[in-house]
Design a protein around this motif. Structure first.
Motif, PDB file in Angstrom:
ATOM      1  N   ASN A 786      16.730  -2.929  -7.663  1.00  0.00           N
ATOM      2  CA  ASN A 786      16.450  -4.099  -8.502  1.00  0.00           C
ATOM      3  C   ASN A 786      15.684  -5.202  -7.797  1.00  0.00           C
ATOM      4  N   LYS A 787      15.804  -5.265  -6.492  1.00  0.00           N
ATOM      5  CA  LYS A 787      15.225  -6.403  -5.772  1.00  0.00           C
ATOM      6  C   LYS A 787      14.217  -6.002  -4.700  1.00  0.00           C
ATOM      7  N   ILE A 788      14.683  -5.245  -3.718  1.00  0.00           N
ATOM      8  CA  ILE A 788      13.916  -5.059  -2.487  1.00  0.00           C
ATOM      9  C   ILE A 788      12.693  -4.169  -2.693  1.00  0.00           C
ATOM     10  N   LEU A 789      12.866  -3.000  -3.292  1.00  0.00           N
ATOM     11  CA  LEU A 789      11.711  -2.103  -3.476  1.00  0.00           C
ATOM     12  C   LEU A 789      10.648  -2.714  -4.394  1.00  0.00           C
ATOM     13  N   PRO A 790      11.004  -3.334  -5.538  1.00  0.00           N
ATOM     14  CA  PRO A 790       9.963  -3.984  -6.347  1.00  0.00           C
ATOM     15  C   PRO A 790       9.232  -5.089  -5.592  1.00  0.00           C
ATOM     16  N   LEU A 791       9.973  -5.843  -4.769  1.00  0.00           N
ATOM     17  CA  LEU A 791       9.325  -6.916  -4.006  1.00  0.00           C
ATOM     18  C   LEU A 791       8.353  -6.339  -2.981  1.00  0.00           C
ATOM     19  N   LEU A 792       8.771  -5.284  -2.272  1.00  0.00           N
ATOM     20  CA  LEU A 792       7.898  -4.670  -1.275  1.00  0.00           C
ATOM     21  C   LEU A 792       6.652  -4.070  -1.924  1.00  0.00           C
ATOM     22  N   GLN A 793       6.800  -3.500  -3.111  1.00  0.00           N
ATOM     23  CA  GLN A 793       5.634  -2.964  -3.816  1.00  0.00           C
ATOM     24  C   GLN A 793       4.675  -4.082  -4.226  1.00  0.00           C
ATOM     25  N   GLU A 794       5.233  -5.234  -4.534  1.00  0.00           N
ATOM     26  CA  GLU A 794       4.376  -6.382  -4.850  1.00  0.00           C
ATOM     27  C   GLU A 794       3.669  -6.883  -3.589  1.00  0.00           C
ATOM     28  N   TYR A 795       4.404  -6.948  -2.472  1.00  0.00           N
ATOM     29  CA  TYR A 795       3.798  -7.383  -1.205  1.00  0.00           C
ATOM     30  C   TYR A 795       2.631  -6.476  -0.808  1.00  0.00           C
ATOM     31  N   PHE A 796       2.807  -5.164  -0.985  1.00  0.00           N
ATOM     32  CA  PHE A 796       1.786  -4.191  -0.550  1.00  0.00           C
ATOM     33  C   PHE A 796       1.199  -3.483  -1.763  1.00  0.00           C
ATOM     34  N   TYR A 797       0.664  -4.248  -2.659  1.00  0.00           N
ATOM     35  CA  TYR A 797       0.156  -3.700  -3.919  1.00  0.00           C
ATOM     36  C   TYR A 797      -0.889  -2.612  -3.646  1.00  0.00           C
ATOM     37  N   ASN A 798      -0.550  -1.374  -4.052  1.00  0.00           N
ATOM     38  CA  ASN A 798      -1.450  -0.213  -3.895  1.00  0.00           C
ATOM     39  C   ASN A 798      -1.741   0.149  -2.436  1.00  0.00           C
ATOM     40  N   ASP A 799      -1.035  -0.475  -1.492  1.00  0.00           N
ATOM     41  CA  ASP A 799      -1.240  -0.136  -0.082  1.00  0.00           C
ATOM     42  C   ASP A 799       0.022   0.568   0.423  1.00  0.00           C
ATOM     43  N   TYR A 800       0.152   1.853   0.027  1.00  0.00           N
ATOM     44  CA  TYR A 800       1.375   2.582   0.338  1.00  0.00           C
ATOM     45  C   TYR A 800       1.479   2.967   1.802  1.00  0.00           C
TER      46      TYR A 800
END
Length: 868
Positions: A786-800
């Motif tokens: 709910n929190k950490i993975l969505p935030l990290l995906q926002e931080y690294f948008y499309n930069d997996y």
């Protein structure tokens, strides 16, 4: 001074030169040349202001915060290149100024006084001899300018010329009295110079510190010091034994055995921290509630269960009371706590029945000033932390200094997501005592804010049955409705509402253009009633239910002296200060004929907050406050400050709105010295819509939160930065004392944030609050989902790939899918575009619910590096 006294001074100074205090002062002098340049640059202004003088006090204090220093530098020095140069030098210096801040601000000095002060400092900077220095000071003393006495100006003179001017305040009184020195600063110049010459010191810095340590008995009161050496120090309260279990005798047993005790289930994880986080070698100080202090000690045992025979003494044989053994290091020189300290509502201050709290590293200096130095004559420090401080540019402070926070009327808490910024606002509500348990608060204004006028009048007629307009005007609902609007002709407003919504079959109203819901009836004797009370109640069913609920709750609820606003992009001046909306008004107060379009002025949330603050200071409303004379207004707000009668506006996510636009031209009014009741108060500001006067009360506080990971921070207005003090709220992994299975949450969060700082920056990290309630792998999965993975995906948008460097393979579906090149449709015009994607990878994160404890453990495992 006699020959004997001179010799005694030389002996004492020789002793002083061999101490850590003397060595510290020698290092501290590194800031003096920088402060001299700041003063000289400030004096280059053609005129000097009250605010600039305030800056010269605040910037040189030994607890000056970096944000405050930069704020006042912008006020004092207009040359940006020179200012940036001096700011860089100051921030690179490891030491603060010499003085505590006594007087915090200069306010209300007029142009002539300010001119004299500027000339005085310029002349002092040019003094080259004792005689010229004495003359400059004697001339200034004769001016007798309020607020600027020797405790204020002597630091400025010292920094301008430390070989000539002594730095002096009340702490020198014992020193001067013992050696028979003058009480006049201009005479002290020669006396201090002569003493300094006897011991061949290059400047007057050392004699200032010696005088500060001097006792009435002619001795030097050297402070004891405790080096934490990387360990932690905690507050523990045994208040429950002093208050509730006093007769049990446990208190005496604990004191005799040097035990500290706590219930393992004490709330807010305090009992867990006592059992699991407190380590052998850590330090504590013990208190009994907010009234009495005991020793400072060192933990020398692991946690132990309190013997059953002792638990029987308090009839809690089956309760999990535990204790630790302590080595006593320091007893208090004064065990009874000043009642004023009870107002400092922080977890590490003396308070509570059974409480346990760590003193954060950033608050140790504050705890020294409020607890350890005055009550124990002990200064707590950490040599390991001091060595690393110069390398850490992010250790401004967490500002849990109550005095600082109470003096900062415009405050913004900033930090990455999940660091407890909004939760901190809730703490402020308790710490600042913004809920008055002794007063009821039926808040009709919030209820009426969204009601139409016909609904409000109908509610009144349901209660009054048949009545006249004059009685309607006196009803509390109508008064509160007018209080949140700016309508001038109140009687016309009520008449217009009644006539517009009169039933068609009422022949006693001649007004023809009736519209909307029709439910009022006028009798021949000009009294008004509801035409059909049952119908009206049906129309207003939900509104009546809301009002009854508010009234029933109002009898139980305490008065709340704060307002909470969640900011958003569409928040406007009209929402915040005042706005207008069109309404049909009848021109005839007697109830006849025509109506025309007029505009109703609606007070915004900030205007209403100013009204509340004025009421707390003793006024009926803001208008009455503005009509009061300046002297009376100043006294009322001073009394409000003394009685802690403040109103606070909390602006959550303040960076999401354009504050300069929302406040408009009133942004200046929120400055401390421009508020109503201040020396430079502004009372002549006229609002553009209502054309009425407006001001911001001195007892109104504005506290905002700001998410630094939000892109809107980049466009933060300079006007906002200048008028608010910024308080960092960084992640605090060390507060996470729980485990999720075998996963240590503190280590996990520290590891993730270390990687994020490298790949992004400290503004794009993860807060500890998101893991605060986690105590199992299942809850950890929920926090990640709910929190950490969505935030990290926002931080690294499309930069997996970067995201993978943070999380590792265990969080991805393996193997990563490689693009073969045959996935695309055939297209003759692609010019080989599809080939560019060949051998690229497609990454897919695992669902959080599929993660295992082993997956989470990989986050903190060091990778195996192949050195070949």
């Amino acid at each position: 001074m006699t020959t004997e006294k001179i010799q005694e001074f030389i002996t004492l100074f020789t002793e002083f030169k061999g101490t850590e205090a003397y060595r510290y002062r020698q290092k501290q002098k590194a800031c003096s040349p920088i402060f001299r340049e700041i003063i000289l640059e400030t004096l280059k202004n053609d005129k000097i202001s009250n605010e600039q003088l305030t800056g010269l006090i605040q910037m040189f204090g030994n607890r000056c915060l970096e944000a405050n220093f930069i704020k006042y530098m912008e006020i004092c020095i207009k040359d940006k290149h020179r200012r940036d140069e001096l700011v860089k030098l100051r921030l690179a210096c490891d030491y603060n100024g010499f003085t505590n801040i006594g007087k915090t601000a200069i306010t209300g000095l007029q142009a002539d006084d300010l001119r004299i002060i500027r000339s005085f400092l310029i002349n002092a900077s040019k003094a080259t001899s004792i005689d010229s220095a004495k003359k400059v000071c004697k001339d200034f003393e004769s001016e007798n300018i309020a607020q600027v006495k020797q405790g204020v100006y002597s630091p400025w003179l010292f920094y301008l010329n430390p070989e000539l001017f002594p730095l002096m305040n009340n702490s020198h009184d014992n020193f001067k009295r013992y050696f028979g020195l003058s009480n006049q600063y201009s005479e002290n110049i020669l006396e201090y110079y002569q003493l300094n010459d006897k011991v061949k010191e290059p400047d007057l810095a050392a004699i200032d510190f010696m005088a500060h340590l001097f006792t009435k008995e002619g001795k030097l009161n050297y402070r004891r010091r405790l080096d934490l050496n990387g360990r932690r120090i905690y507050k523990i309260s045994h208040g429950v034994f002093a208050k509730n279990f006093n007769a049990s005798g446990l208190w005496e047993i604990f004191e005799e055995n040097k035990w500290i005790c706590m219930h393992e289930k004490t709330g807010k994880n305090q009992g867990i921290a006592f059992s699991n986080k407190l380590q052998i070698g850590d330090y504590i100080y013990l208190c009994y509630g907010g009234d009495e202090l005991s020793f400072i000690g060192k933990i020398i045992s692991n946690v132990k269960s309190l013997p059953s025979n002792l638990r029987k003494k308090i009839n809690q044989e089956d309760e999990p009371w535990v204790y630790r053994e302590v080595e006593v290091l320091f007893e208090p020189k004064n065990q009874w706590i000043d009642p004023e300290m009870k107002k400092l509502r922080y977890s590490f201050m003396p308070s509570g029945n059974t409480t346990f709290s760590q003193i954060p590293d950033d608050d140790i200096e504050y705890a020294n000033g409020e607890i350890f130095i005055p009550y124990y004559n002990v200064e707590i420090f950490d040599s390991l932390k001091e060595e690393s401080e110069a390398e850490d540019e992010d250790t401004e402070t967490n500002l849990s200094d109550t005095k600082n926070k109470l003096e900062m009327k415009n405050l913004i808490l900033y930090g990455p997501p999940g660091t407890g910024k909004t939760y901190k606002l809730l703490e402020y509500i308790n710490e600042w005592k913004l809920i008055d348990e002794n007063k009821e608060d039926i808040n009709y204004e919030l209820f009426l804010k969204d009601l139409t006028w016909w609904q409000t009048v109908a509610l009144v007629l349901i209660e009054l049955k048949t009545t006249r307009v004059s009685n309607i005007l006196e009803h509390p609902l109508i008064k509160d409705k007018f209080n949140i609007s700016s309508i001038q002709n109140k009687r016309a407003r009520i008449w217009g509402t009644l006539q517009n919504h009169t039933v068609d079959n009422c022949e006693n109203v001649k007004y023809q253009n009736r519209h909307g819901v029709q439910l009022f009836y006028k009798e021949p004797n000009s009294t008004w009633r509801l035409d059909n009370a049952d119908q009206a109640k049906f129309e207003l069913d939900e509104v009546i239910a809301q009002m009854e609920e508010i009234r029933s709750q109002g009898k139980k609820s305490a008065k709340r002296n704060y307002g909470f606003i969640t900011c958003h992009q569409s928040l406007s001046y009209e929402d915040f200060i005042e706005g207008i909306k069109p309404v049909l008004m009848n021109n005839d107060a007697g109830g006849e004929e025509e109506s025309e379009l007029e505009y109703e002025l609606k007070k915004g949330v900030f205007y209403l907050a100013c009204e509340k603050a004025a009421q707390l200071a003793g006024y009926n409303n803001l208008k009455e406050c503005l009509l009061d004379d300046k002297k009376s207004r100043k006294q009322k707000f001073k009394k409000a400050h003394e009685d802690n009668k403040k109103y606070v506006v909390f602006l959550d996510e303040i960076n999401r709105c354009n504050i300069s636009s929302v406040f408009g031209e009133l942004i200046t009014l929120i400055e401390d010295d421009k508020r109503l009741g201040a020396e430079n108060e502004m009372t002549d500001i006229i609002l553009p819509y209502s054309q009425t006067h407006f001001g911001v009360p001195a007892n109104l506080y504005i506290v905002g939160t700001m998410n630094t990971a939000d892109r809107s921070v980049e466009a933060l207005d300079t006007a906002l930065r200048r008028r608010f003090s910024f308080v960092p709220m960084p992640p605090k992994p060390e507060t996470l004392i729980k485990q999720a299975g075998q996963v240590y949450l503190e280590t996990l969060l520290t590891t993730l944030n270390d990687r994020l700082i490298i790949l992004k920056d400290s503004d794009h990290t993860i807060g500890h609050a998101w893991l605060w309630e986690v105590d199992s792998i299942e809850k950890l999965k929920v926090a990640f989902a709910n929190k950490i993975l969505p935030l990290l995906q926002e931080y690294f948008y499309n930069d997996y790939e970067k995201l993978g460097l943070v999380l590792g393979d265990a969080f991805f579906e393996l193997p990563h899918k490689r693009v073969a090149g045959n996935e695309f449709a055939l297209f003759s015009g692609s010019s080989g575009l599809s080939g560019q994607y060949k051998n690229k990878y497609i990454y897919k994160l695992k669902n959080a619910e599929d993660l295992s404890e082993a997956d989470f453990l990989t986050l903190t495992q060091a990778p195996v590096v192949n050195e070949d």
